[in-house]
Design a protein around this motif. Structure first.
Motif, PDB file in Angstrom:
ATOM      1  N   VAL A  75       0.841  -1.200   0.000  1.00 42.84           N
ATOM      2  CA  VAL A  75       0.000   0.000   0.000  1.00 42.84           C
ATOM      3  C   VAL A  75       0.876   1.250   0.000  1.00 42.84           C
ATOM      4  O   VAL A  75       0.614   2.216  -0.727  1.00 42.84           O
ATOM      5  CB  VAL A  75      -0.953  -0.002   1.214  1.00 42.84           C
ATOM      6  CG1 VAL A  75      -1.695   1.333   1.319  1.00 42.84           C
ATOM      7  CG2 VAL A  75      -1.954  -1.141   1.111  1.00 42.84           C
ATOM      8  N   ILE A  76       1.914   1.239   0.820  1.00 47.14           N
ATOM      9  CA  ILE A  76       2.814   2.392   0.886  1.00 47.14           C
ATOM     10  C   ILE A  76       3.478   2.620  -0.464  1.00 47.14           C
ATOM     11  O   ILE A  76       3.566   3.756  -0.947  1.00 47.14           O
ATOM     12  CB  ILE A  76       3.870   2.172   1.982  1.00 47.14           C
ATOM     13  CG1 ILE A  76       3.194   2.029   3.342  1.00 47.14           C
ATOM     14  CG2 ILE A  76       4.867   3.330   2.001  1.00 47.14           C
ATOM     15  CD1 ILE A  76       4.140   1.620   4.451  1.00 47.14           C
ATOM     16  N   GLN A  77       3.950   1.543  -1.080  1.00 47.79           N
ATOM     17  CA  GLN A  77       4.591   1.658  -2.384  1.00 47.79           C
ATOM     18  C   GLN A  77       3.624   2.177  -3.430  1.00 47.79           C
ATOM     19  O   GLN A  77       3.978   3.012  -4.276  1.00 47.79           O
ATOM     20  CB  GLN A  77       5.154   0.295  -2.815  1.00 47.79           C
ATOM     21  CG  GLN A  77       5.895   0.321  -4.140  1.00 47.79           C
ATOM     22  CD  GLN A  77       7.059   1.294  -4.146  1.00 47.79           C
ATOM     23  OE1 GLN A  77       7.797   1.396  -3.153  1.00 47.79           O
ATOM     24  NE2 GLN A  77       7.225   2.021  -5.242  1.00 47.79           N
ATOM     25  N   TYR A  78       2.372   1.721  -3.362  1.00 50.21           N
ATOM     26  CA  TYR A  78       1.352   2.194  -4.300  1.00 50.21           C
ATOM     27  C   TYR A  78       1.140   3.700  -4.138  1.00 50.21           C
ATOM     28  O   TYR A  78       1.115   4.456  -5.125  1.00 50.21           O
ATOM     29  CB  TYR A  78       0.046   1.449  -4.046  1.00 50.21           C
ATOM     30  CG  TYR A  78      -1.115   1.918  -4.911  1.00 50.21           C
ATOM     31  CD1 TYR A  78      -1.417   1.289  -6.111  1.00 50.21           C
ATOM     32  CD2 TYR A  78      -1.911   2.992  -4.515  1.00 50.21           C
ATOM     33  CE1 TYR A  78      -2.474   1.721  -6.897  1.00 50.21           C
ATOM     34  CE2 TYR A  78      -2.964   3.437  -5.295  1.00 50.21           C
ATOM     35  CZ  TYR A  78      -3.244   2.792  -6.483  1.00 50.21           C
ATOM     36  OH  TYR A  78      -4.300   3.233  -7.262  1.00 50.21           O
ATOM     37  N   LEU A  79       0.963   4.145  -2.893  1.00 54.83           N
ATOM     38  CA  LEU A  79       0.707   5.563  -2.643  1.00 54.83           C
ATOM     39  C   LEU A  79       1.891   6.423  -3.064  1.00 54.83           C
ATOM     40  O   LEU A  79       1.726   7.535  -3.572  1.00 54.83           O
ATOM     41  CB  LEU A  79       0.386   5.782  -1.165  1.00 54.83           C
ATOM     42  CG  LEU A  79      -0.895   5.113  -0.651  1.00 54.83           C
ATOM     43  CD1 LEU A  79      -1.026   5.293   0.857  1.00 54.83           C
ATOM     44  CD2 LEU A  79      -2.122   5.687  -1.356  1.00 54.83           C
ATOM     45  N   ARG A  80       3.099   5.909  -2.865  1.00 51.37           N
ATOM     46  CA  ARG A  80       4.283   6.660  -3.290  1.00 51.37           C
ATOM     47  C   ARG A  80       4.362   6.738  -4.812  1.00 51.37           C
ATOM     48  O   ARG A  80       4.629   7.811  -5.376  1.00 51.37           O
ATOM     49  CB  ARG A  80       5.540   5.996  -2.742  1.00 51.37           C
ATOM     50  CG  ARG A  80       5.731   6.123  -1.242  1.00 51.37           C
ATOM     51  CD  ARG A  80       7.085   5.571  -0.836  1.00 51.37           C
ATOM     52  NE  ARG A  80       8.179   6.333  -1.438  1.00 51.37           N
ATOM     53  CZ  ARG A  80       9.445   5.945  -1.444  1.00 51.37           C
ATOM     54  NH1 ARG A  80       9.786   4.789  -0.915  1.00 51.37           N
ATOM     55  NH2 ARG A  80      10.375   6.701  -2.009  1.00 51.37           N
ATOM     56  N   SER A  81       4.131   5.610  -5.464  1.00 54.08           N
ATOM     57  CA  SER A  81       4.216   5.580  -6.925  1.00 54.08           C
ATOM     58  C   SER A  81       3.176   6.487  -7.560  1.00 54.08           C
ATOM     59  O   SER A  81       3.428   7.121  -8.595  1.00 54.08           O
ATOM     60  CB  SER A  81       4.046   4.145  -7.427  1.00 54.08           C
ATOM     61  OG  SER A  81       5.050   3.302  -6.901  1.00 54.08           O
ATOM     62  N   ALA A  82       1.992   6.541  -6.938  1.00 54.66           N
ATOM     63  CA  ALA A  82       0.913   7.367  -7.480  1.00 54.66           C
ATOM     64  C   ALA A  82       0.996   8.815  -7.023  1.00 54.66           C
ATOM     65  O   ALA A  82       0.171   9.647  -7.423  1.00 54.66           O
ATOM     66  CB  ALA A  82      -0.437   6.774  -7.068  1.00 54.66           C
TER      67      ALA A  82
END
Length: 633
Positions: free
Chosen positions: A255-262
């Motif tokens: 989830v953290i990686q998703y939010l960072r990527s987006a």
């Protein structure tokens, strides 16, 4: 409504399948149930048999297999209801796979190739709780709802269908593209609760979370909460926030990686910074709280989202949002403001290392004070976050908002007493607050000086620099009410320990009070004694009373202070205060202290006052005689 409240509301949604009271037969779904069988074991056995028959229909076309699948669902739901939610079905995962695939396929067909507004309308028709024209959708919805709340393996089959991302896409459409009449029917509200609970069930498992991250739906929904607020669907706002908070609480590295990527956090802060001045304070703080919850819930795993918040000018946004409440609180703390304050307090604890300050304790100190005393608790590490609170207090005039800041500081001291020293020796919040205290409401002034007393009474610390500023305020403040509150606090501090009789003599406070009393006595001598007016508040008279009582406290047990009073030539002026009922008690106490250094002079003053009093001053004579009959202290 938070996730827990939503979950409790969904333990038994108020749909026709769960309860029948108050509903006519016409309102109940006309399911072709298997007679009047209610034994759950029999029902599950019947379902197992029929499902095996369904699985043999490999030669049928898709529509026929769909109809056959849907024909099983009434029996599945009946068996589930009569089993009190306990499923005893060996082919459960296979059923979950087929049902989820079918619902996912129908949602994709409904949304495919349509503009957002049309897709929203199509999704609304597809996901209605009760439809008089199409009970098949009802069966699919309720069956998936049941299946998402069973076990991890079954939920895994639901996730594999791609349904979680599709449901999240529908939630985005419902929230971001409101219908003309945003007043849902009761049946729509029930459907909304069922829909949200399905998503909450999906969020409860890590594999469900992964299913929500397969596309851009989460990014779209999160950004929509921060940039489409004035155009969003009010009836779906609570649902959207509930699901997003559930995702936040179930944080994982993916989830953290998703939010960072987006780039979700940076974009959200950017959007809210533009809207902070135009939206209602409660709405903008609600959106900020949502973003900060993602930051906080992820922090134990990674500080990446916090860094994005900081680099995206998150702290200026917090200051701006908090100041929006200045003058708007109406004497009460709004839930959104309370949560935002708690989140800012949490931010003060974020940091890679402990703050280091040099020991700058000024002595003397109270017995029992130890600066190096090890105390367990959370320490402040983020001065930038604390400066948000500090700046709010400096710039705000609202009593609730300012008191919230003071309460936050007291809470930090309670976490760990070292936090006072970490903050005061770096940012000097309390020292600076003294300077602006005359500009604050009376309730804030009272709250602040209670906080100051906490340092002495609980931390056993004498804040010499802060007390010096309070003394300057007492001398120079044009606001009489503020001076009164400040001196009242000094009086309570002085009475707490004999050490303060020396501290406040050496600081010049005793001399300052004597000079003020001399001035007041001269005014009384020229204007004559007007006496007390019962029921009438007179701040000047109250201040004089507090000054006299403070002098009394400073003289108790201190020969040196009594000598200071005598050397200032105060005896004739103290005698003037004897003529006023309001001042007499304190004045007599002051004169009693003089008996320690010159008992004869003290007695001559009392006798002289008796002789000079008139017959009309009976109470004065009685008070003087009472003092004369008492042994000197």
């Amino acid at each position: 409504m938070d996730v827990e409240e939503f979950s409790k509301a969904e333990d038994r949604p108020e749909d026709p399948g769960f309860q029948n009271e108050g509903q006519s037969l016409a309102e109940k779904p006309n399911f072709p149930l298997e007679g009047q069988i209610t034994d759950p074991t029999v029902l599950w056995d019947m379902l197992e048999k029929k499902f095996l028959e369904y699985q043999q229909l490999t030669h049928k076309n898709l529509e026929e297999r769909r109809k056959s699948l849907l024909s099983l669902l009434p029996l599945f739901l009946k068996a589930w209801e009569h089993s009190v939610g306990i499923i005893c079905f060996r082919s459960l995962q296979s059923l979950a796979e087929d049902v989820s695939d079918q619902l996912a396929q129908e949602i994709q067909q409904a949304l495919s190739g349509k503009p957002a507004e049309q897709a929203r309308a199509a999704a609304g028709q597809l996901l209605r709780w009760k439809s008089d024209t199409n009970q098949d959708r009802y069966l699919l919805l309720k069956s998936v709802y049941v299946l998402t709340g069973t076990d991890s393996e079954t939920l895994g089959r639901v996730v594999e269908s791609g349904l979680p991302a599709l449901l999240l896409q529908c939630l985005y459409l419902f929230f971001a593209f409101p219908v003309e009449k945003d007043v849902p029917l009761e049946s729509d509200v029930q459907g909304q609760r069922l829909f949200v609970q399905m998503l909450l069930n999906i969020c409860s498992e890590s594999q469900g979370l992964e299913g929500l991250l397969s596309g851009s739906e989460l990014q779209s929904l999160l950004i929509a909460t921060t940039c489409l607020r004035e155009h969003s669907c009010f009836s779906w706002k609570e649902a959207a926030f509930c699901v997003l908070r559930a995702i936040s609480k179930a944080q994982s590295p993916s989830v953290i990686q998703y939010l960072r990527s987006a780039d979700c956090v940076r974009l959200s802060v950017q959007n809210l910074s533009k809207l902070a001045d135009t939206l209602p304070a409660a709405e903008v703080s609600e959106a900020v709280n949502l973003i900060l919850n993602f930051v906080r819930d992820s922090y134990a795993i990674s500080s990446a989202l916090l860094l994005e918040f900081e680099n995206g000018e998150g702290y200026p946004l917090l200051l701006k949002v908090l100041l929006r409440y200045d003058g708007l609180t109406q004497g009460e703390v709004e839930p959104q403001l309370q949560e935002l304050m708690e989140l800012v307090m949490w931010l003060t604890t974020c940091g890679r290392s402990e703050l280091k300050v040099f020991d700058s304790v000024t002595y003397p100190q109270l017995e029992g004070f130890k600066f190096h005393h090890e105390a367990s608790g959370v320490t402040v590490k983020n001065l930038q976050a604390f400066q948000v609170l500090q700046n709010v207090f400096h710039r705000a005039s609202d009593s609730v908002l300012c008191s919230q800041v003071l309460s936050a500081i007291k809470t930090m001291w309670a976490w760990n007493p070292r936090n006072f020293f970490l903050l005061e020796w770096t940012l000097q919040p309390i020292s600076q607050f003294v300077e602006v205290m005359p500009l604050k409401p009376a309730s804030v002034q009272a709250h602040f000086f209670q906080l100051l007393e906490t340092l002495v009474f609980q931390l056993l610390y004498v804040p010499h620099e802060i007390l010096a500023k309070v003394q300057r305020l007492i001398k120079e403040s044009p606001e009489l009410s503020c001076t009164l509150v400040a001196l009242g606090s000094i009086l309570r501090i002085t009475a707490s320990d004999p050490l303060f009789t020396d501290i406040f003599r050496d600081s010049g406070l005793l001399g300052l009070l004597l000079a003020q009393l001399r001035k007041q006595a001269k005014i009384m001598r020229k204007s004559g004694n007007k006496g007390c007016s019962p029921g009438v508040q007179d701040p000047e008279r109250e201040l004089t009373c507090v000054m006299l009582n403070t002098v009394v406290t400073l003289l108790q047990g201190s020969v040196r202070n009594a000598v200071v009073l005598k050397d200032h030539g105060m005896v004739p002026f103290i005698k003037i205060f004897l003529d006023d009922d309001c001042y007499r008690g304190a004045s007599l106490s002051i004169l009693e202290q003089l008996s320690v250094i010159n008992a004869e002079e003290y007695m001559s003053i009392i006798v002289g006052a008796l002789c000079s009093s008139t017959q009309a001053e009976l109470q004065l004579k009685l008070d003087l005689l009472k003092v004369r009959s008492s042994p000197p202290l």
